[in-house]
Write an enzyme that holds these catalytic residues in place. Structure first.
Site, PDB file in Angstrom:
ATOM      1  N   ASN A   9      21.391  59.448  13.713  1.00  0.00           N
ATOM      2  CA  ASN A   9      21.493  58.086  13.188  1.00  0.00           C
ATOM      3  C   ASN A   9      21.575  58.191  11.667  1.00  0.00           C
ATOM      4  O   ASN A   9      20.576  58.460  11.011  1.00  0.00           O
ATOM      5  CB  ASN A   9      20.256  57.275  13.617  1.00  0.00           C
ATOM      6  CG  ASN A   9      20.256  55.880  13.022  1.00  0.00           C
ATOM      7  OD1 ASN A   9      21.242  55.450  12.412  1.00  0.00           O
ATOM      8  ND2 ASN A   9      19.151  55.171  13.192  1.00  0.00           N
ATOM      9  N   LYS A  11      22.103  55.891   9.573  1.00  0.00           N
ATOM     10  CA  LYS A  11      21.622  54.673   8.903  1.00  0.00           C
ATOM     11  C   LYS A  11      22.615  54.263   7.811  1.00  0.00           C
ATOM     12  O   LYS A  11      23.816  54.429   7.992  1.00  0.00           O
ATOM     13  CB  LYS A  11      20.192  54.884   8.380  1.00  0.00           C
ATOM     14  CG  LYS A  11      19.263  55.417   9.489  1.00  0.00           C
ATOM     15  CD  LYS A  11      17.810  55.392   9.156  1.00  0.00           C
ATOM     16  CE  LYS A  11      17.010  55.937  10.333  1.00  0.00           C
ATOM     17  NZ  LYS A  11      15.572  55.910  10.128  1.00  0.00           N
ATOM     18  N   HIS A 101      16.761  49.269  17.140  1.00  0.00           N
ATOM     19  CA  HIS A 101      16.078  50.210  16.247  1.00  0.00           C
ATOM     20  C   HIS A 101      14.964  49.461  15.510  1.00  0.00           C
ATOM     21  O   HIS A 101      15.105  48.275  15.189  1.00  0.00           O
ATOM     22  CB  HIS A 101      17.078  50.813  15.249  1.00  0.00           C
ATOM     23  CG  HIS A 101      16.491  51.967  14.499  1.00  0.00           C
ATOM     24  ND1 HIS A 101      15.635  51.792  13.439  1.00  0.00           N
ATOM     25  CD2 HIS A 101      16.610  53.307  14.683  1.00  0.00           C
ATOM     26  CE1 HIS A 101      15.256  52.988  12.990  1.00  0.00           C
ATOM     27  NE2 HIS A 101      15.822  53.928  13.733  1.00  0.00           N
ATOM     28  N   GLU A 103      14.100  49.414  12.562  1.00  0.00           N
ATOM     29  CA  GLU A 103      14.524  48.811  11.286  1.00  0.00           C
ATOM     30  C   GLU A 103      15.229  47.481  11.531  1.00  0.00           C
ATOM     31  O   GLU A 103      15.125  46.561  10.729  1.00  0.00           O
ATOM     32  CB  GLU A 103      15.405  49.814  10.515  1.00  0.00           C
ATOM     33  CG  GLU A 103      14.556  50.956   9.966  1.00  0.00           C
ATOM     34  CD  GLU A 103      15.248  52.305   9.913  1.00  0.00           C
ATOM     35  OE1 GLU A 103      16.485  52.360   9.971  1.00  0.00           O
ATOM     36  OE2 GLU A 103      14.524  53.322   9.811  1.00  0.00           O
ATOM     37  N   GLU A 173      10.720  56.001  19.433  1.00  0.00           N
ATOM     38  CA  GLU A 173      10.571  56.332  18.012  1.00  0.00           C
ATOM     39  C   GLU A 173       9.322  55.653  17.455  1.00  0.00           C
ATOM     40  O   GLU A 173       9.369  54.464  17.093  1.00  0.00           O
ATOM     41  CB  GLU A 173      11.793  55.838  17.226  1.00  0.00           C
ATOM     42  CG  GLU A 173      13.110  56.411  17.693  1.00  0.00           C
ATOM     43  CD  GLU A 173      14.180  56.312  16.604  1.00  0.00           C
ATOM     44  OE1 GLU A 173      14.697  57.351  16.208  1.00  0.00           O
ATOM     45  OE2 GLU A 173      14.465  55.190  16.147  1.00  0.00           O
ATOM     46  N   GLY A 179      10.980  58.594   9.062  1.00  0.00           N
ATOM     47  CA  GLY A 179      11.205  58.769   7.632  1.00  0.00           C
ATOM     48  C   GLY A 179       9.958  59.119   6.841  1.00  0.00           C
ATOM     49  O   GLY A 179       9.958  59.097   5.617  1.00  0.00           O
ATOM     50  N   SER A 219      11.090  61.838  12.239  1.00  0.00           N
ATOM     51  CA  SER A 219      10.876  63.083  11.487  1.00  0.00           C
ATOM     52  C   SER A 219      11.117  64.337  12.329  1.00  0.00           C
ATOM     53  O   SER A 219      10.443  65.361  12.139  1.00  0.00           O
ATOM     54  CB  SER A 219       9.476  63.113  10.863  1.00  0.00           C
ATOM     55  OG  SER A 219       9.339  62.054   9.934  1.00  0.00           O
TER      56      SER A 219
END
Ligand code: 13P
Length: 262
Positions: A9, A11, A101, A103, A173, A179, A219
């Site tokens: 991904n 992003k 996701h 985000e 996730e 991140g 990560s």
């Protein structure tokens, strides 16, 4: 069908040249290395680069290497400024699309019901949804993470028929691992993946649960991929930061292949 998948991904990163170079490098790696048959590789570039990236995948790698969107809308066409339909993604050669996701849930307030609509639409279009789920740190610390992630599946996926559910991929996730450099331990990942598989077995049946691909994301990098991918219920990874460099991403693909032959 339960595949082993390494998906990147990207992003909102990279410029066009970098996107093409990275696609090219991964394509080259896949041309030079024969992966076990059940291993698939996907990239999720930013929308403006998608069509171009599709074109840099050689025909020989088409069956292994797919491209996907990072998001899509619930409608086919119309006055929805700024949105992209699953049909459009399919039209330019995408196979996958990420749905829900963390985000998107956080910055764009995507609700369970909206995600359920998206998943349905993506399936109707014939693309494979990669449905993302995961808990925030406070939920993990409170010990209610399995209930939280279970509710995400129940609210957005469990209205699907058996046949439709068997076409989706799930990516667990944990938000606290995205991140941050903090990865879920292999045991934490395994426990959640096994719990989700059990939930799917209860809702549908054991066969469907056994055949669902469940990826881990957060990560994941070359240093920890082997310990994560060797867990019984972890079927690969959805990789963020480490997917932006051909070297680390292809190393992770190699680790996936090695875990299967071990
Ligand atoms: P990182 O690998 O950068 O933690 O991102 C994971 C992710 O969000 C993939 O969708």
């Amino acid at each position: 069908m339960r595949y082993k998948i390494v998906a990147g991904n990207w992003k909102m990163n990279l410029n066009q040249n970098e996107a093409i170079q990275l696609t090219n490098d991964i394509n080259q790696y896949l041309s030079n290395n024969n992966l076990p048959k059940q291993v698939k590789v996907a990239i999720h570039p930013p929308l403006p680069y998608l069509a171009n990236c599709v074109n840099y995948i050689s025909e020989k790698n088409n069956a292994v290497f797919g491209v996907g969107g990072q998001n899509c809308y619930t409608q086919t066409s119309g006055a929805y400024t700024g949105e992209t339909s699953p049909e459009m993604l399919k039209d330019i050669g995408c196979q996958y699309v990420l749905i829900g996701h963390s985000e998107r849930r956080k910055y764009f307030n995507e609700s369970h019901a909206f995600l359920a609509e998206k998943v349905k639409k993506v399936l109707e279009t014939g693309l494979t949804p990669i449905f993302c789920c995961g808990e925030q740190l406070d939920i993990r610390e409170a010990g209610t993470h399995e209930a939280h992630v279970g509710a995400q599946l129940r609210e957005s996926l469990f209205d699907l028929s058996k046949e439709d559910f068997s076409k989706i991929i799930i990516a667990y996730e944990p938000v606290w691992a995205i991140g941050t450099g903090v990865t879920a331990s292999p045991e934490q990942a395994q426990d959640m993946h096994a719990a989700l598989r059990q939930l799917i077995a209860n809702q549908y049946d054991k066969d469907i649960a056994e055949n669902t691909t469940i990826l881990y994301g957060g990560s994941c990098k070359p240093a920890n991929a082997a310990s994560l991918f060797s867990q019984a219920d972890v079927d690969g990874g959805l990789i963020g930061g480490a997917s932006l460099k051909a070297e680390s991403f292809t190393e992770i693909i190699g680790i996936m292949a090695k875990c299967l032959s071990a």
